[in-house]
Motif scaffolding. Structure first.
Motif, PDB file in Angstrom:
ATOM      1  N   LYS A 170       0.957  -1.377   0.064  1.00 51.32           N
ATOM      2  CA  LYS A 170      -0.005  -0.065   0.122  1.00 51.32           C
ATOM      3  C   LYS A 170       0.884   1.357   0.109  1.00 51.32           C
ATOM      4  N   VAL A 171       2.028   1.165   0.977  1.00 51.03           N
ATOM      5  CA  VAL A 171       2.776   2.577   0.919  1.00 51.03           C
ATOM      6  C   VAL A 171       3.510   2.534  -0.445  1.00 51.03           C
ATOM      7  N   ALA A 172       4.057   1.619  -0.982  1.00 52.80           N
ATOM      8  CA  ALA A 172       4.554   1.989  -2.235  1.00 52.80           C
ATOM      9  C   ALA A 172       3.875   2.247  -3.571  1.00 52.80           C
ATOM     10  N   THR A 173       2.549   2.025  -3.484  1.00 51.30           N
ATOM     11  CA  THR A 173       1.347   2.637  -4.511  1.00 51.30           C
ATOM     12  C   THR A 173       0.703   3.946  -4.149  1.00 51.30           C
ATOM     13  N   SER A 174       1.219   4.318  -3.001  1.00 48.61           N
ATOM     14  CA  SER A 174       0.298   5.449  -2.596  1.00 48.61           C
ATOM     15  C   SER A 174       0.921   6.898  -2.811  1.00 48.61           C
ATOM     16  N   LYS A 175       0.000   7.958  -2.804  1.00 57.19           N
ATOM     17  CA  LYS A 175       0.680   9.137  -3.094  1.00 57.19           C
ATOM     18  C   LYS A 175       1.372   9.517  -1.696  1.00 57.19           C
ATOM     19  N   PRO A 176       2.327  10.526  -1.805  1.00 52.59           N
ATOM     20  CA  PRO A 176       2.857  10.922  -0.390  1.00 52.59           C
ATOM     21  C   PRO A 176       1.933  10.689   0.735  1.00 52.59           C
ATOM     22  N   ILE A 177       2.589  10.146   1.806  1.00 49.26           N
ATOM     23  CA  ILE A 177       1.605  10.113   2.940  1.00 49.26           C
ATOM     24  C   ILE A 177       1.658  11.581   3.730  1.00 49.26           C
ATOM     25  N   ASP A 178       0.322  11.984   3.957  1.00 49.25           N
ATOM     26  CA  ASP A 178       0.355  13.262   4.868  1.00 49.25           C
ATOM     27  C   ASP A 178       0.287  12.679   6.396  1.00 49.25           C
ATOM     28  N   LEU A 179      -0.430  11.811   6.757  1.00 55.20           N
ATOM     29  CA  LEU A 179      -0.460  11.314   8.201  1.00 55.20           C
ATOM     30  C   LEU A 179      -0.367   9.980   8.403  1.00 55.20           C
ATOM     31  N   VAL A 180       0.122   9.209   9.304  1.00 57.95           N
ATOM     32  CA  VAL A 180      -0.184   7.839   9.743  1.00 57.95           C
ATOM     33  C   VAL A 180      -0.481   7.860  11.182  1.00 57.95           C
ATOM     34  N   PHE A 181      -1.415   6.984  11.622  1.00 60.68           N
ATOM     35  CA  PHE A 181      -1.744   6.958  13.021  1.00 60.68           C
ATOM     36  C   PHE A 181      -1.326   5.192  13.381  1.00 60.68           C
ATOM     37  N   PHE A 182      -0.182   5.111  14.008  1.00 59.14           N
ATOM     38  CA  PHE A 182       0.217   3.875  14.430  1.00 59.14           C
ATOM     39  C   PHE A 182      -0.421   3.430  15.519  1.00 59.14           C
ATOM     40  N   ASP A 183      -1.361   2.406  15.389  1.00 63.05           N
ATOM     41  CA  ASP A 183      -1.948   1.534  16.644  1.00 63.05           C
ATOM     42  C   ASP A 183      -2.455   0.347  16.413  1.00 63.05           C
ATOM     43  N   ALA A 184      -1.217  -0.473  16.123  1.00 62.75           N
ATOM     44  CA  ALA A 184      -1.432  -1.889  15.685  1.00 62.75           C
ATOM     45  C   ALA A 184      -0.727  -2.847  16.518  1.00 62.75           C
ATOM     46  N   ASN A 185       0.394  -3.188  16.377  1.00 56.05           N
ATOM     47  CA  ASN A 185       1.093  -4.264  16.763  1.00 56.05           C
ATOM     48  C   ASN A 185       2.036  -3.381  17.963  1.00 56.05           C
ATOM     49  N   HIS A 186       1.805  -3.639  19.343  1.00 55.56           N
ATOM     50  CA  HIS A 186       2.479  -2.826  20.108  1.00 55.56           C
ATOM     51  C   HIS A 186       3.667  -3.540  20.658  1.00 55.56           C
ATOM     52  N   ARG A 187       4.356  -3.986  19.935  1.00 59.25           N
ATOM     53  CA  ARG A 187       5.781  -4.429  20.065  1.00 59.25           C
ATOM     54  C   ARG A 187       6.960  -3.837  19.396  1.00 59.25           C
ATOM     55  N   TYR A 188       8.083  -3.982  19.877  1.00 60.87           N
ATOM     56  CA  TYR A 188       9.270  -3.076  19.311  1.00 60.87           C
ATOM     57  C   TYR A 188       9.447  -3.325  17.868  1.00 60.87           C
ATOM     58  N   GLU A 189       9.893  -4.585  17.572  1.00 58.41           N
ATOM     59  CA  GLU A 189      10.264  -4.829  16.194  1.00 58.41           C
ATOM     60  C   GLU A 189       9.105  -4.491  15.123  1.00 58.41           C
ATOM     61  N   PRO A 190       7.790  -4.841  15.111  1.00 57.65           N
ATOM     62  CA  PRO A 190       7.011  -4.394  14.329  1.00 57.65           C
ATOM     63  C   PRO A 190       6.665  -2.969  14.295  1.00 57.65           C
ATOM     64  N   THR A 191       6.793  -2.060  15.216  1.00 59.91           N
ATOM     65  CA  THR A 191       6.418  -0.825  15.498  1.00 59.91           C
ATOM     66  C   THR A 191       7.474   0.038  14.528  1.00 59.91           C
ATOM     67  N   VAL A 192       8.669  -0.315  14.913  1.00 60.45           N
ATOM     68  CA  VAL A 192       9.861  -0.032  13.950  1.00 60.45           C
ATOM     69  C   VAL A 192       9.884  -0.338  12.523  1.00 60.45           C
ATOM     70  N   ARG A 193       9.401  -1.368  12.288  1.00 61.83           N
ATOM     71  CA  ARG A 193       9.242  -1.907  10.875  1.00 61.83           C
ATOM     72  C   ARG A 193       8.153  -1.008  10.231  1.00 61.83           C
ATOM     73  N   TYR A 194       7.222  -0.903  10.688  1.00 66.11           N
ATOM     74  CA  TYR A 194       5.977  -0.170  10.329  1.00 66.11           C
ATOM     75  C   TYR A 194       6.466   1.315  10.002  1.00 66.11           C
ATOM     76  N   PHE A 195       7.196   1.795  11.040  1.00 64.14           N
ATOM     77  CA  PHE A 195       7.648   3.121  10.947  1.00 64.14           C
ATOM     78  C   PHE A 195       8.795   3.455   9.759  1.00 64.14           C
ATOM     79  N   GLU A 196       9.373   2.365   9.468  1.00 63.64           N
ATOM     80  CA  GLU A 196      10.368   2.504   8.405  1.00 63.64           C
ATOM     81  C   GLU A 196       9.835   2.291   7.074  1.00 63.64           C
ATOM     82  N   THR A 197       8.675   1.484   7.249  1.00 59.19           N
ATOM     83  CA  THR A 197       7.969   1.162   5.741  1.00 59.19           C
ATOM     84  C   THR A 197       7.279   2.565   5.722  1.00 59.19           C
ATOM     85  N   CYS A 198       6.681   3.171   6.412  1.00 58.02           N
ATOM     86  CA  CYS A 198       6.134   4.590   6.009  1.00 58.02           C
ATOM     87  C   CYS A 198       6.867   5.700   5.792  1.00 58.02           C
TER      88      CYS A 198
END
Length: 259
Positions: A170-198
């Motif tokens: 989704k990120v790869a095909t999206s327009k430049p992102i204006d805002l992301v709300f991170f409220d999914a996997n409350h663990r270190y590794e997934p949170t950091v991975r989602y952050f770096e993906t976005c």
């Protein structure tokens, strides 16, 4: 979280500590504003009350850190609503942030029953904004879809499945992102991975909002990693949520502010 909250209280400051015009305006005109009486929120309040009373059972598929309250795979919607729906003041904060920064391309990681997503979508409507919200559990996503329909919200698409798989595409095909709300996997590794993906599809004025930054030791570790990332210029710790900015014109600073 109790000890973390007392540490926060000891360090949190108000507008008198802010010398940056950008941060001062953000804090006084957005973060500390009370807009609870806006009529746009009335349908969301009524639906939240209705969901908290629902005895309908659904099967839960959880790819994240799970619930601290109820780990059962069969749960009543009312139970989910009482323990998983964010307090309305956080929905209103997201609403104000979106309106402030005119966010149009929005990613919401963690749909749940869709109430917080509805606050986000309502804010984005003014600018013809669109929300892509991600939910791992098919039955929870179906309830959220019904709630969006009931609220006549039509600027949301629900991406169902494991975020590990669905987010990069989704990120790869999206327009430049204006805002992301991170409220999914409350663990270190997934949170950091989602952050770096976005992070691969942001612009100078993108805003990331992280929920539950002090929820656990892993989330505090993730928050420390995010604050130290070279792409980040300004962070705001409101204890329950953290704001992350990438504005190159801002000096590198971390703030802990009362909310």
């Amino acid at each position: 979280m109790i000890s973390a909250y007392f540490r926060y209280l000891a360090r949190a400051r108000d507008e008198h500590s802010l010398h940056s015009p950008f941060l001062f305006a953000l804090y006084t005109q957005v973060i500390r504003v009370d807009n609870r009486r806006e009529v746009v929120f009335d349908p969301l309040k009524r639906l939240t009350k209705k969901l908290r009373q629902s005895q309908q059972q659904i099967a839960i598929t959880d790819f994240g850190a799970g619930s601290k309250v109820n780990a059962s795979q069969q749960r009543a919607i009312g139970d989910i609503a009482r323990h998983s729906i964010k307090p309305a003041r956080f929905g209103r904060l997201l609403f104000r942030l979106i309106r402030r920064f005119r966010a149009k391309t929005i990613i919401d990681l963690g749909t749940s029953l869709g109430i917080t997503t509805a606050y986000i979508a309502e804010a984005a409507r003014v600018y013809d904004g669109h929300v892509s919200t991600f939910e791992g559990c098919p039955q929870t996503a179906a309830v959220a879809a019904g709630n969006f329909s009931q609220l006549a919200i039509d600027n949301v698409d629900i991406v169902v499945g494991n975020i590990d798989d669905t987010l990069p595409e989704k990120v790869a095909t999206s327009k430049p992102i204006d805002l992301v709300f991170f409220d999914a996997n409350h663990r270190y590794e997934p949170t950091v991975r989602y952050f770096e993906t976005c992070l691969t599809n942001i612009h100078n004025d993108t805003l990331f909002v992280f929920d539950d930054i002090h929820w656990s030791a892993e989330m505090e570790q993730a928050w420390d990693y995010i604050k130290a990332h070279p792409a980040v210029t300004v962070t705001v710790d409101l204890f329950w949520v953290g704001l992350v900015f990438f504005r190159k014109e801002q000096p590198r600073q971390d703030f802990i502010l009362r909310f």
